[in-house]
Design an enzyme around this catalytic site. Structure first.
Site, PDB file in Angstrom:
ATOM      1  N   GLY A 291       0.836  -1.204   0.000  1.00  0.00           N
ATOM      2  CA  GLY A 291       0.000   0.000   0.000  1.00  0.00           C
ATOM      3  C   GLY A 291       0.866   1.246   0.000  1.00  0.00           C
ATOM      4  O   GLY A 291       0.592   2.223  -0.699  1.00  0.00           O
ATOM      5  N   MET A 293       5.211   2.670   1.334  1.00  0.00           N
ATOM      6  CA  MET A 293       6.510   2.320   1.921  1.00  0.00           C
ATOM      7  C   MET A 293       7.082   3.552   2.604  1.00  0.00           C
ATOM      8  O   MET A 293       7.084   4.648   2.047  1.00  0.00           O
ATOM      9  CB  MET A 293       7.446   1.792   0.813  1.00  0.00           C
ATOM     10  CG  MET A 293       8.871   1.561   1.264  1.00  0.00           C
ATOM     11  SD  MET A 293       9.002   0.259   2.529  1.00  0.00           S
ATOM     12  CE  MET A 293      10.531   0.726   3.328  1.00  0.00           C
ATOM     13  N   GLU A 294       7.602   3.312   3.830  1.00  0.00           N
ATOM     14  CA  GLU A 294       7.937   4.430   4.721  1.00  0.00           C
ATOM     15  C   GLU A 294       9.322   5.034   4.520  1.00  0.00           C
ATOM     16  O   GLU A 294       9.858   5.639   5.453  1.00  0.00           O
ATOM     17  CB  GLU A 294       7.831   3.940   6.164  1.00  0.00           C
ATOM     18  CG  GLU A 294       8.941   2.966   6.628  1.00  0.00           C
ATOM     19  CD  GLU A 294       8.547   1.498   6.519  1.00  0.00           C
ATOM     20  OE1 GLU A 294       7.644   1.178   5.737  1.00  0.00           O
ATOM     21  OE2 GLU A 294       9.160   0.671   7.222  1.00  0.00           O
ATOM     22  N   ASN A 295       9.938   4.905   3.320  1.00  0.00           N
ATOM     23  CA  ASN A 295      11.275   5.493   3.119  1.00  0.00           C
ATOM     24  C   ASN A 295      11.398   6.831   3.840  1.00  0.00           C
ATOM     25  O   ASN A 295      10.499   7.652   3.770  1.00  0.00           O
ATOM     26  CB  ASN A 295      11.503   5.737   1.631  1.00  0.00           C
ATOM     27  CG  ASN A 295      11.065   4.584   0.782  1.00  0.00           C
ATOM     28  OD1 ASN A 295      11.628   3.510   0.864  1.00  0.00           O
ATOM     29  ND2 ASN A 295      10.010   4.785  -0.007  1.00  0.00           N
ATOM     30  N   GLU A 328       2.671   5.180   7.933  1.00  0.00           N
ATOM     31  CA  GLU A 328       4.005   5.422   7.367  1.00  0.00           C
ATOM     32  C   GLU A 328       4.701   6.577   8.097  1.00  0.00           C
ATOM     33  O   GLU A 328       5.910   6.564   8.274  1.00  0.00           O
ATOM     34  CB  GLU A 328       3.917   5.722   5.864  1.00  0.00           C
ATOM     35  CG  GLU A 328       3.159   4.681   5.030  1.00  0.00           C
ATOM     36  CD  GLU A 328       3.641   3.258   5.218  1.00  0.00           C
ATOM     37  OE1 GLU A 328       4.806   3.050   5.609  1.00  0.00           O
ATOM     38  OE2 GLU A 328       2.838   2.320   4.990  1.00  0.00           O
ATOM     39  N   HIS A 331       6.283   5.460  11.246  1.00  0.00           N
ATOM     40  CA  HIS A 331       7.551   4.762  10.979  1.00  0.00           C
ATOM     41  C   HIS A 331       8.737   5.725  10.901  1.00  0.00           C
ATOM     42  O   HIS A 331       9.876   5.302  11.056  1.00  0.00           O
ATOM     43  CB  HIS A 331       7.485   4.053   9.628  1.00  0.00           C
ATOM     44  CG  HIS A 331       6.923   2.663   9.679  1.00  0.00           C
ATOM     45  ND1 HIS A 331       7.276   1.740  10.622  1.00  0.00           N
ATOM     46  CD2 HIS A 331       6.045   2.041   8.858  1.00  0.00           C
ATOM     47  CE1 HIS A 331       6.633   0.610  10.381  1.00  0.00           C
ATOM     48  NE2 HIS A 331       5.868   0.758   9.334  1.00  0.00           N
TER      49      HIS A 331
HETATM   50 ZN    ZN Z   1       4.677  -0.478   8.150  1.00  0.00          ZN
END
Ligand code: ZN
Length: 896
Positions: A291, A293-295, A328, A331
């Protein structure tokens, strides 16, 4: 002249004198200068990485690091800016360990510091991981190819040579060279841009990004394409927040922008530390396996996870987008600032972020009532999956990287969040928050383990969190609490027993959990009394004061608000009391849902019968108005339906029961959206409308057809939350013309959310010829893999489509696996749904035989096949034991 670098392959790593499962800690990276020269239209790039490394051992002659499918052109090392680079004498490649060894002819001394330089070439992949192609439509409406990265968990190594383990934190400076019309986005802001004309006349632009803070490789990210953006700043003016959208969809990013900013502000307070980067970008990608991505500093999302039309959106979509973004953003601290030491601690990251997404959205959008959703979408699915024999403990030893993908599942995310919530409720919100702030303070820019977190939670609460949590995280499964009413010496008691909830895992050894048990009861003075105890033995007694079992208003409920991760089985007397009082004001929607779901779970194990469940459904009909409760009821009714499908009469009679149950609820609510109605009402209408259409309700189907025709004629806007329900209703009885109209809508819709709505509907076609066309369309290149799965899942769930979908699945297995293998959650979802509706012995044998024959194709994902197979086994068991009960219930219901 320097000697040409030799290269060699090691096919059997056991011949090496070290185990490369984890990299040796003898060479430690501190800084990376990464230069990427990319041609997304040709799917090619070249790069150079300079890595500042420290040597921690005597006489090292080989530097081991990760690299997969890259062509290494040259490697050298330089010890100071005054010395000449020394070329590597050999590059040793160990493909099975995804490593390369760079060998130097003279050993390097302990304590040395050096720059390691590697020149390499790679391909931008067509998959969904590493450095992959990302199609987009430019301002002129032309289809183009951009690219993006997704490095979790171990894919950074497929893009550039690196020390690809979360513990090797370093700082990164990126330079990305592309054609001048392309935008590049990375973890940090761009500090400089230069363009140059190459000898061949081509103009190239290089963006230079600021140095990052210390971070793990899996969080590095860059995106290349053409985007529009909206921008705002956090209240303190320190952080620039942007949402990047495809051209023409900028305004539809406004809700995401609002959530992004407010979530950052919420977590600044919650963690007691300000977000350390100067910017936070949210980028909508047309393709992404997850869904979002927490870059760090650049969250990538699927378009459906970030873009929506605020005025027309379904409240469910707004809730999904809000919780996804909050997840996210949490994170950015928990995961990015403090990172797990190794992937076996993934649940710490994911469980925590999953819990926080609800806490944050509950605080900034209280009208969404997302904690109802926490129970229905997180706790209940986790209990369901953890009842399987092929579940796994939240935390388990993970010796090598091949098992990491198995960790990305409901156990890690949902059970992780559920046990974290239980602990939160047990030690109290303030203690929990204080401990997290201390933990953040202690491990910023560093790595931590579970034990570290438990330590701070124990200190803050004065409770032995370590010991309490042990079975919850190291054992598979969860407890069943059985509760009986006892009257002794003139006093009322509850007698409680705990044992492992059986499911199919009878063979597992008995365990005693420390259960933070809560309960409520109404006494004979009509007062609500609460009680709380740490239930850490096999049985206990709790006295109830002023409780009169013959008084109709007295009742008891364990596990209020579903804050504990366990099931409750009430004895006959207590169950009667609570089901007579289901509409009592002191029982919340979550309480009603959890009583219901516990009964359902009991049916699947030995201890319950379908009759109790169906009786509860009949009671809900008379008063229940909560959308989440009805969502749960509808899901269970659908599951019951599948039991009846092999018996035409029973199936019809069951469908009639469903129609008679759901129709009056929709009649009461009204078929049309009212102005200023609550989110709950809009959601409820969408749930009931969809289910009634699926059951063939004539009114609903006629109304849907009418709305659809007007929508096609562009004379009517389908109201909030109803579009997908209308599309599904129409597709049930679709003709070839309707199917073509749907395809036209799909092709014309700009918003991914609208396209996914169409796809969902396509899978509901009952006409085999149309369904077959829909399935083939789903796996055509026109549909992105993460979106096409919705057609396949929808088809698997219908009475008319599920067998055909199974056939399609078995005939097209190779195409399907190519699309979904390695896509983290996608394959598991698909496997489960293609099997979910099988309930008879013949189908079970067919499923078993097919998987046995093809198991070798599911390498690394065998557990997903086992879980799907076990679901069918449970269904068959349920049908054998209980279909007579369903029949009996229906006869007495219709004859009453
Ligand atoms: Zn996560």
């Amino acid at each position: 002249m320097a000697p040409v670098t030799q290269s060699s392959y090691v096919s059997d790593p056991s011949k090496l004198d070290l185990d490369l499962t984890r990299l040796p800690k003898l060479v430690v990276p501190k800084r990376y200068e990464l230069k990427i020269d990319a041609y997304p239209d040709k799917c090619q790039y070249s790069g150079t990485v300079n890595i500042r490394v420290f040597f921690n051992g005597q006489g090292i002659s080989i530097v081991w690091l990760h690299s997969v499918r890259l062509t290494i052109q040259e490697a050298s090392i330089r010890f100071s800016s005054f010395s000449l680079p020394v070329k590597a004498s050999e590059i040793i490649s160990v493909p099975s360990k995804e490593c390369i060894g760079i060998k130097f002819s003279c050993p390097i001394e302990n304590g040395e510091r050096a720059w390691l330089s590697i020149r390499f070439k790679g391909k931008i992949s067509n998959g969904l991981e590493g450095f992959f192609s990302n199609p987009y439509v430019n301002k002129q409406g032309e289809k183009c190819l951009g690219a993006a990265t997704m490095f979790a968990a171990t894919e950074a190594r497929t893009c550039f040579p690196c020390f690809d383990e979360p513990e090797f934190k370093a700082v990164f400076a990126l330079e990305i060279t592309v054609a001048p019309h392309l935008t590049t986005i990375s973890n940090m802001p761009i500090m400089d841009t230069k363009t140059e004309r190459l000898k061949n006349g081509q103009v190239r632009k290089t963006d230079y990004f600021e140095w990052t803070r210390e971070m793990s490789t899996y969080l590095v990210c860059f995106v290349i394409g053409e985007y529009e953006y909206l921008e705002t700043k956090t209240r303190d003016g320190r952080v620039v927040v942007r949402v990047y959208t495809p051209w023409g969809q900028r305004e539809q990013g406004r809700f995401g922008l609002d959530v992004g900013r407010k979530s950052l502000e919420f977590f600044n307070d919650y963690f007691g530390r300000r977000y350390p980067l100067p910017k936070m970008d949210l980028v909508a990608l047309s393709r992404l396996s997850v869904g979002a991505m927490e870059n760090w500093g650049v969250i990538t999302c699927r378009e459906t996870g970030l873009i929506t039309d605020l005025d027309k959106a379904n409240p469910a979509t707004l809730q999904s987008i809000a919780t996804l973004i909050a997840h996210e953003i949490s994170h950015q601290w928990f995961g990015n600032l403090v990172t797990m030491k190794w992937w076996d601690g993934l649940y710490l990251n994911e469980g925590f972020a999953t819990l926080m997404q609800y806490m944050c959205i509950d605080s900034i959008y209280p009208e969404f009532r997302v904690f109802d959703r926490f129970c229905s979408d997180t706790v209940i699915p986790a209990l369901g999956m953890d009842a399987l024999q092929h579940s796994h403990p939240i935390e388990m030893p993970l010796e090598n990287t091949s098992g990491i993908s198995q960790m990305f599942d409901k156990i890690t995310y949902c059970k992780g969040a559920s046990v974290m919530f239980m602990l939160h409720e047990f030690i109290g919100a303030d203690n929990f928050k204080n401990a997290i702030q201390e933990y953040m303070h202690q491990f910023s820019y560093d790595n931590a383990t579970t034990e570290d977190l438990w330590h701070y939670l124990s200190v803050a609460s004065g409770k032995n969190v370590d010991e309490i949590m042990l079975p919850w995280i190291r054992e598979l499964g969860f407890p069943l609490v059985q509760v009986q009413y006892k009257f002794r010496d003139g006093a009322a008691f509850l007698e409680l027993f705990q044992e492992r909830f059986a499911g199919t895992s009878h063979h597992l050894r008995p365990t005693i959990w420390s259960i933070p048990l809560k309960g409520v009861y109404v006494n004979n003075r009509n007062e609500l009394v609460t009680f709380e105890v740490l239930f850490d033995k096999s049985s206990i007694e709790i006295q109830l004061k002023d409780f009169d079992v013959t008084d109709p208003k007295c009742w008891v409920k364990l596990n209020p608000r579903l804050s504990g991760f366990y099931r409750v089985q009430y004895g006959e007397t207590l169950f009667k009391k609570i089901s007579d009082n289901l509409s009592n004001e002191h029982l919340t929607a979550i309480d009603r849902m959890s009583i219901f779901e516990d009964q359902v779970a009991m049916v699947l194990s030995e201890g319950g019968s379908s009759i109790r469940v169906l009786q509860m459904v009949a009671i809900f009909k008379d008063f229940e108005t909560n959308a989440m409760v009805w969502k749960s009821v509808c899901r269970i009714l659908q599951q019951f339906r599948t039991l009846t499908w092999s018996n035409e009469d029973l199936a019809n009679s069951f469908e009639e029961f469903c129609l008679q149950t759901l129709r009056p609820v929709l009649d009461n609510l009204g078929y049309h959206v009212k102005s200023n109605e609550t989110h709950n009402d809009t959601l409820l209408r969408s749930v009931l409308f969809t289910r009634l259409a699926d059951l063939g309700d004539q009114n609903v189907q006629a109304l849907a057809k009418d709305m659809f025709q007007q929508h096609i004629d562009e004379t009517f806007l389908i109201p909030r939350g109803m579009k997908e329900a209308v599309f599904r209703a129409v597709m049930e009885t679709a003709t070839q013309t309707t199917f073509q109209q749907m395809l036209m809508l799909y092709r014309n819709y700009e918003l991914a959310e609208d396209r996914v709505g169409v796809l969902h509907a396509l899978g509901c076609a009952q006409d085999p010829n149309i369904l077959s066309q829909a399935l083939n369309f789903a796996v055509s290149p026109e549909v992105q893999p993460q979106e096409s799965i919705t057609v396949l899942i929808a088809a698997s769930s219908t009475r008319h489509g599920h067998k055909m979908m199974w056939q399609f699945f078995t005939l097209n297995l190779d195409v399907i696996l190519e699309r979904y293998l390695g896509g983290l959650f996608l394959l598991g979802k698909l496997l489960r749904s293609v099997c979910e509706c099988f309930t008879d012995h013949d189908s079970f044998r067919e499923v078993e035989a097919f998987f046995a024959q093809n198991m070798y194709k599911f390498q690394g994902e065998e557990h997903l096949v086992e879980q799907a197979r076990e679901h069918v086994e449970l269904n068959v068991h349920w049908r054998d034991k209980d279909s007579a009960n369903v029949q009996y219930f229906l006869e007495s219901y219709f004859n009453a």
